[in-house]
Motif scaffolding. Structure first.
Motif, short mmCIF file in Angstrom:
data_model
loop_
_atom_site.label_atom_id
_atom_site.label_comp_id
_atom_site.label_asym_id
_atom_site.label_seq_id
_atom_site.Cartn_x
_atom_site.Cartn_y
_atom_site.Cartn_z
N ILE A 1 0.86 -1.18 0.00
CA ILE A 1 0.00 0.00 0.00
C ILE A 1 0.90 1.23 0.00
O ILE A 1 1.98 1.22 0.59
CB ILE A 1 -0.95 0.02 1.22
N SER A 2 0.46 2.30 -0.69
CA SER A 2 1.21 3.55 -0.75
C SER A 2 0.47 4.63 0.03
O SER A 2 -0.74 4.79 -0.12
CB SER A 2 1.40 4.00 -2.20
N LEU A 3 1.21 5.36 0.85
CA LEU A 3 0.66 6.42 1.69
C LEU A 3 1.38 7.73 1.39
O LEU A 3 2.58 7.74 1.11
CB LEU A 3 0.83 6.08 3.17
N VAL A 4 0.66 8.83 1.45
CA VAL A 4 1.24 10.15 1.19
C VAL A 4 1.91 10.67 2.47
O VAL A 4 1.30 10.67 3.54
CB VAL A 4 0.17 11.14 0.72
N VAL A 5 3.17 11.12 2.34
CA VAL A 5 3.93 11.61 3.49
C VAL A 5 4.59 12.94 3.14
O VAL A 5 4.67 13.33 1.98
CB VAL A 5 5.00 10.59 3.93
N ASP A 6 5.08 13.63 4.17
CA ASP A 6 5.84 14.86 3.97
C ASP A 6 7.24 14.54 3.49
O ASP A 6 7.77 13.45 3.73
CB ASP A 6 5.93 15.65 5.28
N SER A 7 7.88 15.51 2.81
CA SER A 7 9.24 15.26 2.32
C SER A 7 9.98 16.57 2.12
O SER A 7 9.43 17.66 2.31
CB SER A 7 9.21 14.46 1.01
N ALA A 8 11.23 16.44 1.67
CA ALA A 8 12.08 17.61 1.42
C ALA A 8 11.89 18.18 0.03
O ALA A 8 12.50 19.20 -0.31
CB ALA A 8 13.55 17.23 1.62
N THR A 9 11.07 17.54 -0.80
CA THR A 9 10.88 18.00 -2.18
C THR A 9 9.42 18.32 -2.44
O THR A 9 8.53 17.72 -1.84
CB THR A 9 11.35 16.94 -3.19
N PRO A 10 9.13 19.26 -3.34
CA PRO A 10 7.74 19.59 -3.66
C PRO A 10 7.04 18.42 -4.34
O PRO A 10 7.67 17.46 -4.79
CB PRO A 10 7.87 20.78 -4.62
N VAL A 11 5.72 18.51 -4.44
CA VAL A 11 4.94 17.50 -5.15
C VAL A 11 5.46 17.40 -6.58
O VAL A 11 5.59 18.41 -7.27
CB VAL A 11 3.44 17.86 -5.16
N PRO A 12 5.78 16.18 -7.06
CA PRO A 12 6.44 16.05 -8.37
C PRO A 12 5.59 16.43 -9.57
O PRO A 12 6.11 16.89 -10.57
CB PRO A 12 6.80 14.56 -8.41
N ALA A 13 4.28 16.25 -9.49
CA ALA A 13 3.43 16.58 -10.63
C ALA A 13 2.06 16.99 -10.10
O ALA A 13 1.58 16.41 -9.13
CB ALA A 13 3.29 15.40 -11.58
N PRO A 14 1.41 17.98 -10.70
CA PRO A 14 0.12 18.45 -10.20
C PRO A 14 -0.90 17.31 -10.11
O PRO A 14 -1.16 16.62 -11.08
CB PRO A 14 -0.31 19.48 -11.26
N GLY A 15 -1.42 17.12 -8.89
CA GLY A 15 -2.48 16.15 -8.70
C GLY A 15 -2.05 14.70 -8.65
O GLY A 15 -2.87 13.82 -8.46
N SER A 16 -0.74 14.41 -8.79
CA SER A 16 -0.33 13.01 -8.87
C SER A 16 -0.57 12.27 -7.57
O SER A 16 -0.98 11.10 -7.58
CB SER A 16 1.15 12.92 -9.26
N LEU A 17 -0.33 12.92 -6.44
CA LEU A 17 -0.58 12.26 -5.17
C LEU A 17 -2.06 12.27 -4.82
O LEU A 17 -2.55 11.38 -4.14
CB LEU A 17 0.22 12.95 -4.06
N ALA A 18 -2.79 13.26 -5.31
CA ALA A 18 -4.22 13.33 -5.03
C ALA A 18 -4.96 12.15 -5.63
O ALA A 18 -6.02 11.75 -5.16
CB ALA A 18 -4.79 14.63 -5.55
N LEU A 19 -4.42 11.57 -6.70
CA LEU A 19 -5.07 10.42 -7.32
C LEU A 19 -5.16 9.26 -6.35
O LEU A 19 -6.16 8.54 -6.30
CB LEU A 19 -4.28 10.00 -8.57
N LEU A 20 -4.11 9.06 -5.56
CA LEU A 20 -4.14 7.99 -4.57
C LEU A 20 -5.18 8.27 -3.50
O LEU A 20 -5.93 7.40 -3.09
CB LEU A 20 -2.76 7.83 -3.93
N SER A 21 -5.21 9.52 -3.04
CA SER A 21 -6.17 9.89 -2.02
C SER A 21 -7.59 9.68 -2.52
O SER A 21 -8.46 9.17 -1.82
CB SER A 21 -5.97 11.35 -1.61
N GLY A 22 -7.84 10.07 -3.77
CA GLY A 22 -9.16 9.91 -4.34
C GLY A 22 -9.55 8.46 -4.51
O GLY A 22 -10.73 8.11 -4.51
N ALA A 23 -8.55 7.58 -4.62
CA ALA A 23 -8.84 6.16 -4.77
C ALA A 23 -9.16 5.50 -3.44
O ALA A 23 -9.44 4.31 -3.38
CB ALA A 23 -7.65 5.46 -5.42
N GLY A 24 -9.09 6.26 -2.35
CA GLY A 24 -9.44 5.73 -1.05
C GLY A 24 -8.35 4.92 -0.39
O GLY A 24 -8.62 4.14 0.53
#
Length: 218
Positions: A187-210
């Motif tokens: 499973i993949s989880l969104v976490v904080d990091s030292a770099t900005p979000v790599p692509a607009p909305g790319s991490l939001a897709l996972l969140s939207g998938a529940g």
């Protein structure tokens, strides 16, 4: 003893180690160590600091017919008293001991081209039964893979394992931590990091998938 290796890659020259003196491992791109052994405040004062962000992400990993693992990934961002730079700490906690899954390794992105040093904490601030024994950094430097020797038992919490990064800035919800079981499920989880979000909305897709659940404690 911490032992540093270079991952052999055809037609790619690995970056040489710039390891600093001390018991943490400076992990350059294309390098790995299989000698993580734990560290505490008295051994290395630079890991002392102030927690500036704590997040708790509840997760479950499903098999074909049943739930294999349930637990919480804690992520803590600490600012070092000595350097002012950030340490990204991760910990598996509160597992469901009634389930049979075992965590083999955890991949974390968001390290970019920063100098990054790794270890796990085995002092009183890091209650747990096991820390990873191996850390491997991918060729582009962005991902580090932490591996548990023999797997993390479903009844056990992990120690905090960490990456010390030479930056004083972090970005919320900008990277992924992918948790793998020995049987291959993940499973993949969104976490904080030292770099900005790599692509607009790319991490939001996972969140939207529940796939993601996050709660913050202060």
């Amino acid at each position: 003893m911490n032992i540093l290796h270079t991952i052999p890659v055809v037609a790619i020259i690995a970056t040489g180690s710039t390891a600093l003196a001390g018991p943490v491992v400076n992990l350059a791109p294309s390098q790995y160590t299989d000698g993580l052994s734990g560290i505490n405040n008295s051994e290395f004062h630079e890991i002392r600091g102030t927690a500036i962000s704590d997040k708790y992400l509840d997760f479950s990993i499903e098999g074909e017919a049943s739930t294999l693992y349930e637990g919480t990934l804690m992520t803590r961002v600490v600012r070092s008293h000595d350097s002012g730079n950030l340490h990204f700490n991760y910990r598996i906690m509160d597992p469901n001991a009634a389930l049979a899954g075992r965590i083999s390794h955890i991949e974390v992105t968001g390290f970019g081209d920063f100098q990054t040093r790794v270890e796990f904490r085995d002092d009183a601030t890091s209650i747990g039964e096991e820390g990873p024994f191996k850390a491997e950094r991918m060729i582009d430097g962005d991902m580090i893979d932490f591996t548990f020797d023999g797997g993390l038992n479903t009844a056990d919490d992990s120690h905090f394992f960490f990456a010390m990064v030479n930056t004083d800035t972090f970005y919320e919800d900008s990277a992924l931590a992918t948790i793998y079981l020995e049987s291959g499920e993940s499973i993949s989880l969104v976490v904080d990091s030292a770099t900005p979000v790599p692509a607009p909305g790319s991490l939001a897709l996972l969140s939207g998938a529940g796939l993601l659940a996050s709660r913050r404690r202060r």
